[in-house]
Design an enzyme around this catalytic site. Structure first.
Site: not given
Ligand code: DOR
Ligand code: ZN
Length: 412
Positions: A66, A68-70, A100, A157, A221, A288, A303
Site C-alpha cells: 500500500h 501512494h507515489f502520486r 487515487n 483507496d 490499513h 500507506d 496521510g
C-alpha cells in the site's frame, strides 16, 4: 544515486545473519543474474561484488502492499522517482501503488505508463492498482473489463465504494479474472461523525460480499479492534481474505493529533492489532505511504509519509517492545505481502529474487523527516527514537541504496 551502483554483476554477501520467515542463521548469500543461487558456496568463477555483512542482518527486501507515489497529477507531492528513492531507503523493492492519482488509474494507459516509468527508473518493482469505480466516481465499473488486462488489483483507496451492489458486481468481476479487491473500509456517511463505525460497517459489508462473490479481498490499513476481530473470524471461516496493518497504527494512538485515514485509534485498538499480528492473523505491513506538501497538510489532507520509517517503527514496536521473532517480522514485511502480490519474492531461498535488505539491529536513531528522500515530510513521528536501521537495499543483485552507515562501520 539514481541507478544501481553495481550493474550486471553477481553479488556475494558474506558473514551475515540471514533471516526470513523460515530461517535465522549465519551464512553467505550468493546472487547471480538477479536470483539467489546459493546460501553456502560460490558456484562458478564469477566476478562477484562482495558485500561485507558483518554485524548486519540480511532479510528479504520488504514488499509494500500500500503506497501512494502520486503520479500522474500530484507530482508536487511525490513522483515515481522520489517515491522509488524513498522506498529503497526504507528497504522496499516492491510496491503496490494506489490509484487515487489525477487522472485516477482508471485506464490501461495510465496503469501501464506508471509501471513503465517505474521500470525505467529501475529502483523498485511497481505494481499499479486500478480504481474499482471509473475515475473514482463511485458509479460505474464498465472500465474494469479493460483495466483488469493490465493489473490484478483494484481499489478506490482514499474512499470506500459506497454502492453495495456495485461493490458486489466489482468483486464478481474480480473473481472471474482472478483479481484481488482492496478495501479502503470507510462508509462515508459516518466520516464526519464516527470514523470507528465508518470502518467497522464497511469491513463487515465487504466480508459478506467476499463470501457471496468468492472474490479475493484484501483489507487495507485495518485499525479498529472490532474490524480486526471480524477479519480473524472470517479467516477462520475459510474466506479468501487477507489484511494489512500500517506502522503508524501500531505505534501511534489518538493522543497524537495528526490527520490520517483511518485515524490513529485508541490504545485498546493498538493492543488488539499487535496481538493479532503476534498470533499470525495479519498478513502484511502496508505503509500507506501518503506524501503531502506542507500546504496541503495545513489544509487538512490526511496521510503520513511512512515508507522510510516503516521497518524501524515495526522493529521497535514488535520485536523490541513485544518480543516478536525476526522470522515473524519478515513474514509480514516480505513473505506474505509477496504472496498477496503473486510474485516470487520475500524469502532468502534459491530461485527467489535477489532482493535483499541489510539492517543494523543494534542501531538506534531519531526520526527526522528532513532526511527523507520522499517529497512528503509529513509525519507526526519526528523526534521519535527508534531501533533498527536500513543500511543497504539490493534489488536483483544490484545495490539500489547504500546508507552512509555502511562504510562507517567499525571493526569489520
Ligand atoms: O491518510 C490517508 N491518505 N488515507 C487514505 O486512505 C488516502 C491517503 C492519501 O491518498 O493521501
Ligand atoms: Zn486508504
Amino acid at each position: 544515486m539514481d541507478k544501481a551502483m553495481f550493474k550486471d554483476m553477481d553479488l556475494i554477501i558474506t558473514g551475515v545473519r540471514i533471516v526470513d520467515a523460515e530461517r535465522d542463521e549465519f551464512g553467505i548469500i550468493i546472487i547471480e543474474d538477479g536470483l539467489i543461487v546459493s546460501l553456502d558456496s560460490a558456484t562458478g568463477a564469477k566476478g562477484y561484488s562482495v558485500i561485507n555483512g558483518k554485524g548486519l542482518t540480511a532479510m528479504p527486501a520488504f514488499v509494500d502492499t500500500h503506497a501512494h507515489f502520486r503520479e500522474p497529477g500530484f507530482e508536487y507531492k511525490e513522483t515515481i522517482e522520489t517515491g522509488s528513492k524513498a522506498a529503497v531507503r526504507g528497504g522496499y523493492t516492491t510496491v503496490l501503488l494506489m490509484g487515487n492519482t489525477n487522472p485516477p488509474a482508471s485506464t490501461r494507459e495510465i496503469i501501464e505508463s506508471v509501471q513503465e516509468k517505474g521500470k525505467a527508473i529501475g529502483l523498485v518493482d511497481i505494481i499499479q492498482c486500478a480504481t474499482v469505480t471509473d475515475m473514482l466516481g463511485g458509479e460505474d465499473i464498465s472500465h474494469l473489463e479493460s483495466v483488469l488486462e493490465a493489473t490484478k488489483f483494484i481499489t478506490d483507496d482514499g474512499k470506500g465504494v459506497m454502492n453495495d451492489k456495485l461493490a458486489l458486481d466489482a468483486m464478481i468481476l474480480a473473481k472471474g479474472k482472478d483479481a484481488t479487491v482492496i478495501s479502503h473500509a470507510e462508509n462515508h456517511y459516518f466520516s464526519q461523525t464516527d470514523m470507528r463505525l465508518a470502518e467497522n460497517l464497511m469491513t463487515y459489508r465487504d466480508i459478506e460480499l467476499a463470501r457471496i462473490s468468492g472474490s479475493k479481498l484484501h483489507m487495507a490499513h485495518v485499525s479498529t479492534r472490532e474490524a480486526i476481530g471480524r477479519i480473524i473470524e472470517s479467516k477462520n471461516e475459510g474466506l479468501n481474505i487477507t489484511c494489512e496493518v500500517t506502522p503508524h497504527h501500531l505505534i501511534g494512538d489518538s493522543r497524537i493529533d495528526y490527520r490520517v485515514n483511518p485515524p490513529l485509534r485508541e490504545r485498546e485498538d493498538v493492543v488488539a492489532l499487535i496481538k493479532a499480528i503476534k498470533e499470525g492473523h495479519v498478513d502484511a505491513i502496508g505503509t500507506d505511504h501518503a506524501p503531502h506538501s506542507q500546504e496541503d497538510k495545513e489544509k487538512g489532507a490526511p496521510g503520513i509519509s511512512g515508507i522510510e520509517t516503516s521497518f524501524s517503527m515495526c522493529y521497535t514496536v514488535l520485536v523490541k517492545e513485544h518480543n516478536m521473532s525476526m522470522n515473524q517480522l519478515s513474514e509480514i514485511m516480505s513473505e506474505k505481502p509477496a504472496k498477496i502480490l503473486g510474485i516470487k519474492k520475500g524469502l532468502i531461498k534459491e530461485g527467489y529474487a535477489g532482493d535483499i535488505v541489510l539492517v543494523d539491529e543494534d542501531a538506534s536513531y531519531v526520526i527526522n523527516s528532513e532526511e527523507f528522500e520522499s517529497k512528503g515530510k509529513n509525519t507526526p513521528f519526528n523526534g521519535l527514537s527508534v531501533y533498527g536501521k536500513v543500511i543497504m537495499t539490493i534489488k536483483a543483485g544490484e545495490v539500489v541504496y547504500k546508507g552512509a552507515d555502511y562504510d562507517s562501520r567499525k571493526n569489520i
